[in-house]
Motif scaffolding. Structure first.
Motif, PDB file in Angstrom:
ATOM      1  N   ASP A  15       0.846  -1.186   0.000  1.00  0.00           N
ATOM      2  CA  ASP A  15       0.000   0.000   0.000  1.00  0.00           C
ATOM      3  C   ASP A  15       0.888   1.244   0.000  1.00  0.00           C
ATOM      4  N   LEU A  16       1.100   1.817  -1.169  1.00  0.00           N
ATOM      5  CA  LEU A  16       1.977   2.986  -1.288  1.00  0.00           C
ATOM      6  C   LEU A  16       1.351   4.258  -0.716  1.00  0.00           C
ATOM      7  N   ALA A  17       0.097   4.187  -0.291  1.00  0.00           N
ATOM      8  CA  ALA A  17      -0.532   5.333   0.378  1.00  0.00           C
ATOM      9  C   ALA A  17      -0.109   5.396   1.840  1.00  0.00           C
ATOM     10  N   THR A  18       0.407   4.282   2.372  1.00  0.00           N
ATOM     11  CA  THR A  18       0.795   4.251   3.779  1.00  0.00           C
ATOM     12  C   THR A  18       2.257   3.843   3.993  1.00  0.00           C
ATOM     13  N   GLN A  19       2.905   3.285   2.986  1.00  0.00           N
ATOM     14  CA  GLN A  19       4.271   2.784   3.107  1.00  0.00           C
ATOM     15  C   GLN A  19       5.260   3.741   2.439  1.00  0.00           C
ATOM     16  N   THR A  20       6.451   3.810   2.992  1.00  0.00           N
ATOM     17  CA  THR A  20       7.540   4.561   2.375  1.00  0.00           C
ATOM     18  C   THR A  20       8.522   3.539   1.817  1.00  0.00           C
ATOM     19  N   VAL A  21       8.643   3.522   0.502  1.00  0.00           N
ATOM     20  CA  VAL A  21       9.516   2.566  -0.186  1.00  0.00           C
ATOM     21  C   VAL A  21      10.639   3.347  -0.866  1.00  0.00           C
ATOM     22  N   ILE A  22      11.855   2.935  -0.586  1.00  0.00           N
ATOM     23  CA  ILE A  22      13.034   3.512  -1.244  1.00  0.00           C
ATOM     24  C   ILE A  22      13.613   2.407  -2.108  1.00  0.00           C
ATOM     25  N   GLN A  23      13.627   2.628  -3.406  1.00  0.00           N
ATOM     26  CA  GLN A  23      14.166   1.609  -4.293  1.00  0.00           C
ATOM     27  C   GLN A  23      14.963   2.255  -5.411  1.00  0.00           C
TER      28      GLN A  23
END
Length: 97
Positions: A15-23
């Motif tokens: 859920d990219l509305a609640t998660q912070t993903v660094i890739q």
């Protein structure tokens, strides 16, 4: 054993509305660098996590929003980049000179 997800896998179910993903990916001379170690350092330069890049040179971290430093370490060299990450997908490239 590391609990990190396989690098290069999809973001299906995240859920990219609640998660912070660094890739991103690690590159050298126009080619991806497989097997490089990528470290995630917090705003105080404290070690937080480390993953190994996929055969395509890809890496991914799940983190909190904020300022992060990414540092890649490989036999062919090093690269470093600072990143201000927000909730959602934050992408970057580390280029080894």
């Amino acid at each position: 054993m590391c609990g990190a997800p396989a690098q290069g896998s999809t973001l299906a179910g995240v859920d990219l509305a609640t998660q912070t993903v660094i890739q991103g990916s690690v590159w050298h001379d126009g080619s991806p660098v497989a097997g490089a170690y990528v470290r995630l350092l917090d705003a105080t330069d404290e070690f937080t996590a480390e993953v190994v890049t996929s055969p395509e040179g890809e890496f991914r971290f799940f983190a909190a929003p904020g300022t992060w430093t990414l540092r890649s370490l490989a036999p062919i060299g090093r690269a470093e980049r600072s990143l201000a990450a927000d909730v959602g997908l934050n992408e970057t490239t580390l280029a080894i000179a």
